[in-house]
Scaffold this motif. Structure first.
Motif, PDB file in Angstrom:
ATOM      1  N   GLU A 182       0.832  -1.206   0.000  1.00 35.11           N
ATOM      2  CA  GLU A 182       0.000   0.000   0.000  1.00 35.11           C
ATOM      3  C   GLU A 182       0.863   1.251   0.000  1.00 35.11           C
ATOM      4  OE1 GLU A 182      -3.629   2.109   0.041  1.00 35.11           O
ATOM      5  OE2 GLU A 182      -3.212  -0.031  -0.278  1.00 35.11           O
ATOM      6  N   VAL A 183       1.933   1.235   0.800  1.00 35.25           N
ATOM      7  CA  VAL A 183       2.838   2.388   0.857  1.00 35.25           C
ATOM      8  C   VAL A 183       3.534   2.576  -0.490  1.00 35.25           C
ATOM      9  CG1 VAL A 183       4.934   3.298   1.931  1.00 35.25           C
ATOM     10  CG2 VAL A 183       3.207   2.165   3.336  1.00 35.25           C
ATOM     11  N   LEU A 184       4.003   1.485  -1.086  1.00 36.57           N
ATOM     12  CA  LEU A 184       4.706   1.568  -2.366  1.00 36.57           C
ATOM     13  C   LEU A 184       3.823   2.120  -3.476  1.00 36.57           C
ATOM     14  CD1 LEU A 184       6.643  -1.830  -2.364  1.00 36.57           C
ATOM     15  CD2 LEU A 184       7.670   0.443  -2.306  1.00 36.57           C
ATOM     16  N   LEU A 185       2.551   1.727  -3.482  1.00 35.05           N
ATOM     17  CA  LEU A 185       1.666   2.102  -4.581  1.00 35.05           C
ATOM     18  C   LEU A 185       0.958   3.431  -4.376  1.00 35.05           C
ATOM     19  CD1 LEU A 185       0.026  -1.352  -5.410  1.00 35.05           C
ATOM     20  CD2 LEU A 185       1.923  -0.215  -6.595  1.00 35.05           C
ATOM     21  N   HIS A 186       0.661   3.780  -3.113  1.00 35.71           N
ATOM     22  CA  HIS A 186      -0.210   4.939  -2.889  1.00 35.71           C
ATOM     23  C   HIS A 186       0.321   5.981  -1.899  1.00 35.71           C
ATOM     24  CE1 HIS A 186      -3.230   2.703  -5.112  1.00 35.71           C
ATOM     25  NE2 HIS A 186      -3.123   1.690  -4.256  1.00 35.71           N
ATOM     26  N   GLU A 187       1.326   5.666  -1.108  1.00 36.24           N
ATOM     27  CA  GLU A 187       1.725   6.583  -0.040  1.00 36.24           C
ATOM     28  C   GLU A 187       3.141   7.116  -0.172  1.00 36.24           C
ATOM     29  OE1 GLU A 187       0.935   5.003   3.811  1.00 36.24           O
ATOM     30  OE2 GLU A 187      -1.054   4.227   3.265  1.00 36.24           O
ATOM     31  N   MET A 188       3.785   6.869  -1.279  1.00 39.36           N
ATOM     32  CA  MET A 188       5.132   7.410  -1.481  1.00 39.36           C
ATOM     33  C   MET A 188       5.249   7.996  -2.877  1.00 39.36           C
ATOM     34  SD  MET A 188       7.681   4.156  -2.174  1.00 39.36           S
ATOM     35  CE  MET A 188       8.925   5.223  -2.918  1.00 39.36           C
ATOM     36  N   SER A 189       6.177   8.933  -3.027  1.00 37.97           N
ATOM     37  CA  SER A 189       6.382   9.587  -4.312  1.00 37.97           C
ATOM     38  C   SER A 189       7.500   8.893  -5.074  1.00 37.97           C
ATOM     39  CB  SER A 189       6.742  11.070  -4.104  1.00 37.97           C
ATOM     40  OG  SER A 189       7.130  11.665  -5.327  1.00 37.97           O
ATOM     41  N   TRP A 190       7.145   8.204  -6.133  1.00 37.68           N
ATOM     42  CA  TRP A 190       8.146   7.536  -6.944  1.00 37.68           C
ATOM     43  C   TRP A 190       8.925   8.521  -7.801  1.00 37.68           C
ATOM     44  CZ3 TRP A 190      10.316   2.918  -6.861  1.00 37.68           C
ATOM     45  CH2 TRP A 190       9.690   1.906  -6.110  1.00 37.68           C
ATOM     46  N   THR A 191       8.393   9.716  -7.964  1.00 39.35           N
ATOM     47  CA  THR A 191       9.120  10.730  -8.740  1.00 39.35           C
ATOM     48  C   THR A 191      10.451  11.051  -8.086  1.00 39.35           C
ATOM     49  OG1 THR A 191       7.050  11.730  -9.529  1.00 39.35           O
ATOM     50  CG2 THR A 191       9.036  13.094  -9.627  1.00 39.35           C
ATOM     51  N   TRP A 192      10.424  11.277  -6.756  1.00 38.56           N
ATOM     52  CA  TRP A 192      11.661  11.572  -6.038  1.00 38.56           C
ATOM     53  C   TRP A 192      12.598  10.372  -6.015  1.00 38.56           C
ATOM     54  CZ3 TRP A 192      13.297  16.235  -5.099  1.00 38.56           C
ATOM     55  CH2 TRP A 192      12.372  17.275  -4.966  1.00 38.56           C
ATOM     56  N   MET A 193      12.022   9.191  -5.911  1.00 35.29           N
ATOM     57  CA  MET A 193      12.864   7.993  -5.913  1.00 35.29           C
ATOM     58  C   MET A 193      13.588   7.853  -7.244  1.00 35.29           C
ATOM     59  SD  MET A 193      13.889   5.423  -4.073  1.00 35.29           S
ATOM     60  CE  MET A 193      12.667   5.144  -2.768  1.00 35.29           C
ATOM     61  N   LEU A 194      12.868   8.078  -8.354  1.00 35.89           N
ATOM     62  CA  LEU A 194      13.485   7.987  -9.671  1.00 35.89           C
ATOM     63  C   LEU A 194      14.526   9.085  -9.874  1.00 35.89           C
ATOM     64  CD1 LEU A 194      10.343   7.130 -11.851  1.00 35.89           C
ATOM     65  CD2 LEU A 194      12.175   5.583 -11.135  1.00 35.89           C
ATOM     66  N   LEU A 195      14.264  10.277  -9.309  1.00 37.26           N
ATOM     67  CA  LEU A 195      15.227  11.369  -9.416  1.00 37.26           C
ATOM     68  C   LEU A 195      16.527  11.056  -8.669  1.00 37.26           C
ATOM     69  CD1 LEU A 195      12.945  14.533  -8.998  1.00 37.26           C
ATOM     70  CD2 LEU A 195      14.148  13.792 -11.070  1.00 37.26           C
ATOM     71  N   SER A 196      16.434  10.177  -7.677  1.00 35.94           N
ATOM     72  CA  SER A 196      17.638   9.832  -6.909  1.00 35.94           C
ATOM     73  C   SER A 196      18.523   8.825  -7.644  1.00 35.94           C
ATOM     74  CB  SER A 196      17.236   9.259  -5.544  1.00 35.94           C
ATOM     75  OG  SER A 196      16.730   7.935  -5.654  1.00 35.94           O
ATOM     76  N   PHE A 197      17.950   8.086  -8.584  1.00 30.18           N
ATOM     77  CA  PHE A 197      18.690   7.028  -9.278  1.00 30.18           C
ATOM     78  C   PHE A 197      19.941   7.529 -10.010  1.00 30.18           C
ATOM     79  CE2 PHE A 197      15.113   3.620  -9.742  1.00 30.18           C
ATOM     80  CZ  PHE A 197      15.108   3.508  -8.358  1.00 30.18           C
ATOM     81  N   PRO A 198      19.847   8.640 -10.783  1.00 25.97           N
ATOM     82  CA  PRO A 198      21.057   9.083 -11.494  1.00 25.97           C
ATOM     83  C   PRO A 198      22.241   9.335 -10.571  1.00 25.97           C
ATOM     84  CG  PRO A 198      19.127  10.227 -12.332  1.00 25.97           C
ATOM     85  CD  PRO A 198      18.683   9.483 -11.112  1.00 25.97           C
ATOM     86  N   PHE A 199      21.991   9.792  -9.353  1.00 23.73           N
ATOM     87  CA  PHE A 199      23.090  10.059  -8.426  1.00 23.73           C
ATOM     88  C   PHE A 199      23.689   8.752  -7.903  1.00 23.73           C
ATOM     89  CE2 PHE A 199      20.448  13.899  -8.269  1.00 23.73           C
ATOM     90  CZ  PHE A 199      21.416  14.851  -8.568  1.00 23.73           C
ATOM     91  N   GLY A 200      22.863   7.726  -7.787  1.00 23.82           N
ATOM     92  CA  GLY A 200      23.396   6.420  -7.415  1.00 23.82           C
ATOM     93  C   GLY A 200      24.306   5.861  -8.488  1.00 23.82           C
ATOM     94  N   VAL A 201      23.940   6.099  -9.754  1.00 23.74           N
ATOM     95  CA  VAL A 201      24.775   5.654 -10.870  1.00 23.74           C
ATOM     96  C   VAL A 201      26.049   6.496 -10.940  1.00 23.74           C
ATOM     97  CG1 VAL A 201      24.893   5.348 -13.366  1.00 23.74           C
ATOM     98  CG2 VAL A 201      22.752   4.879 -12.147  1.00 23.74           C
ATOM     99  N   LEU A 202      25.898   7.824 -10.777  1.00 25.61           N
ATOM    100  CA  LEU A 202      27.043   8.723 -10.862  1.00 25.61           C
ATOM    101  C   LEU A 202      28.075   8.445  -9.771  1.00 25.61           C
ATOM    102  CD1 LEU A 202      25.484  12.195 -11.766  1.00 25.61           C
ATOM    103  CD2 LEU A 202      27.154  10.885 -13.101  1.00 25.61           C
ATOM    104  N   ALA A 203      27.618   8.097  -8.572  1.00 25.30           N
ATOM    105  CA  ALA A 203      28.552   7.828  -7.478  1.00 25.30           C
ATOM    106  C   ALA A 203      29.522   6.720  -7.854  1.00 25.30           C
ATOM    107  CB  ALA A 203      27.779   7.454  -6.217  1.00 25.30           C
ATOM    108  N   GLN A 204      29.008   5.674  -8.485  1.00 20.66           N
ATOM    109  CA  GLN A 204      29.860   4.567  -8.890  1.00 20.66           C
ATOM    110  C   GLN A 204      30.682   4.918 -10.124  1.00 20.66           C
ATOM    111  OE1 GLN A 204      28.013   0.665  -8.891  1.00 20.66           O
ATOM    112  NE2 GLN A 204      26.349   1.369  -7.583  1.00 20.66           N
ATOM    113  N   ALA A 205      30.092   5.698 -11.043  1.00 20.33           N
ATOM    114  CA  ALA A 205      30.827   6.097 -12.242  1.00 20.33           C
ATOM    115  C   ALA A 205      32.003   7.004 -11.879  1.00 20.33           C
ATOM    116  CB  ALA A 205      29.887   6.810 -13.212  1.00 20.33           C
ATOM    117  N   PHE A 206      31.770   7.955 -10.981  1.00 21.19           N
ATOM    118  CA  PHE A 206      32.854   8.830 -10.540  1.00 21.19           C
ATOM    119  C   PHE A 206      33.990   8.015  -9.907  1.00 21.19           C
ATOM    120  CE2 PHE A 206      29.797  12.536 -10.349  1.00 21.19           C
ATOM    121  CZ  PHE A 206      30.480  13.285 -11.317  1.00 21.19           C
ATOM    122  N   ARG A 207      33.651   6.964  -9.199  1.00 21.78           N
ATOM    123  CA  ARG A 207      34.680   6.114  -8.591  1.00 21.78           C
ATOM    124  C   ARG A 207      35.522   5.433  -9.673  1.00 21.78           C
ATOM    125  NH1 ARG A 207      35.425   4.531  -3.555  1.00 21.78           N
ATOM    126  NH2 ARG A 207      33.364   5.213  -2.850  1.00 21.78           N
TER     127      ARG A 207
END
Length: 361
Positions: free
Chosen positions: A36-61
């Motif tokens: 219920e939280v995953l589908l209706h009570e959280m913003s996936w927009t912000w979660m998706l916006l965080s993904f590029p930084f997770g990729v960049l952290a490893q790429a920068f390394r």
């Protein structure tokens, strides 16, 4: 015990430790509401916006790795380095700490880089990263000290009350994590000191236990300092510093943006995110797959200190850690596929390509 037996035991212990902490934290937890939280009570927009930084952290390394390889006469393609980093993080989900060896193995296989030399640069990078985390942790504690005091005054909360909120099991889990960290550091320092002396780690010593601890800590700090001083051989120190700050800045943004996914954490602010980020970064020293267990416990505890309800804090750490772990898995699978299509380049061939201007970098 054979080396394979010891490695198997280490894996089993890490899985049991992480699993035990997670079981204690989520016993009686209503997992049915997670959907219920995953589908209706959280913003996936912000979660998706965080993904590029997770990729960049490893790429920068991966990009930073070139800075430490060049001074020792080793060269590698940028794509191979980045893919090896992606693969190393995914491998560490299966066997904690194996990623450092995995990424050096990839460079050895694809670009003919010396495995011992590559592993030496990894040690240097870890020393630099450890020093940076310690500095940030110290600054965070100093700058947030008044925040903690204000929180206590405004809420009427005392330190005694916080201590009493810990159950016996809570103290037990905290103690186990601390002991695990101490044992891990002891093993690492013992092996490092033994390697430097060229003697077995089982060699008997006439020094007392306090003296041995002092010597090991001193040698560990000396190792970090040696890693820092080795930067003098780096050709472009400002670029190395930029990459280092970019790595940890990306890690932080990858984590901080997830605060806005949930109503309970959206208004906590940058200071809370920084405190919980540092605490979580220290907690993952405990050797469990991707910090599972210790990270959940540490971040949840700090969120509660900032006024988040325990149930909301549990949803936050469970969902954020699970989603970010899936991202690590996805990057690992992508890297494995990409590396399978990259041909091996011999050392002589690589140097000729570099001179001809056809190198990957």
């Amino acid at each position: 015990m054979t080396k394979q037996g010891k490695n198997t035991l280490n894996v089993v212990v890490s899985l049991v430790l992480g699993g035990a902490i997670l079981y204690w934290m989520y016993r009686g937890f209503d997992f049915g509401r997670v959907r219920e939280v995953l589908l209706h009570e959280m913003s996936w927009t912000w979660m998706l916006l965080s993904f590029p930084f997770g990729v960049l952290a490893q790429a920068f390394r991966g990009w930073r790795w070139r800075q430490t390889l060049e001074p020792i006469g080793e060269q590698s393609r940028s794509s191979v380095r980045v893919h090896s980093i992606f693969l190393s993080y995914a491998a560490s989900l299966v066997i904690p700490r194996v990623g450092e060896f995995a990424r050096c193995g990839v460079l050895r296989q694809k670009d003919g880089v010396s495995f011992p030399k590559a592993l030496g640069t990894v040690v240097t990078e870890r020393a630099i990263d450890s020093l940076l985390v310690l500095v940030i942790a110290a600054l965070t504690f100093v700058t947030q000290f008044r925040v903690f005091m204000t929180f206590f005054e405004e809420t009427g909360t005392s330190l005694d009350a916080i201590w009493h909120r810990f159950t016996t099991t809570g103290w037990l889990v905290t103690g186990i994590c601390i002991v695990a960290i101490i044992v891990l550091l002891w093993i690492l320092m013992t092996k490092t000191a033994s390697a430097e002396r060229g003697t077995p780690s089982t060699e008997k010593s006439t020094t007392t236990l306090p003296q041995q601890i002092y010597i090991k800590v001193k040698e560990s700090l000396a190792g970090i300092w040696q890693g820092v001083m080795s930067l003098k051989n780096v050709k472009n120190i400002p670029l190395f510093i930029f990459y280092t700050l970019a790595i940890w800045g990306s890690y932080f943004l990858h984590y901080y943006l997830t605060f806005f996914c949930f109503d309970a954490t959206a208004g906590l602010g940058l200071s809370c995110a920084l405190v919980t980020f540092i605490v979580g970064s220290i907690a993952v020293i405990v050797p469990t797959p991707n910090g599972a267990g210790p990270w959940h416990f540490a971040v949840k505890t700090m969120l509660i200190l900032y006024g988040v309800q325990e149930t909301d804090a549990l949803y936050f750490v469970l969902i954020v850690h699970s989603v970010q772990t899936l991202l690590v898995v996805a990057l690992g699978v992508y890297a494995w596929v990409a590396l399978s299509f990259q041909r091996r380049v011999e050392r002589g061939e690589w140097r000729e390509n570099t001179i001809a201007g056809s190198g990957d970098d």
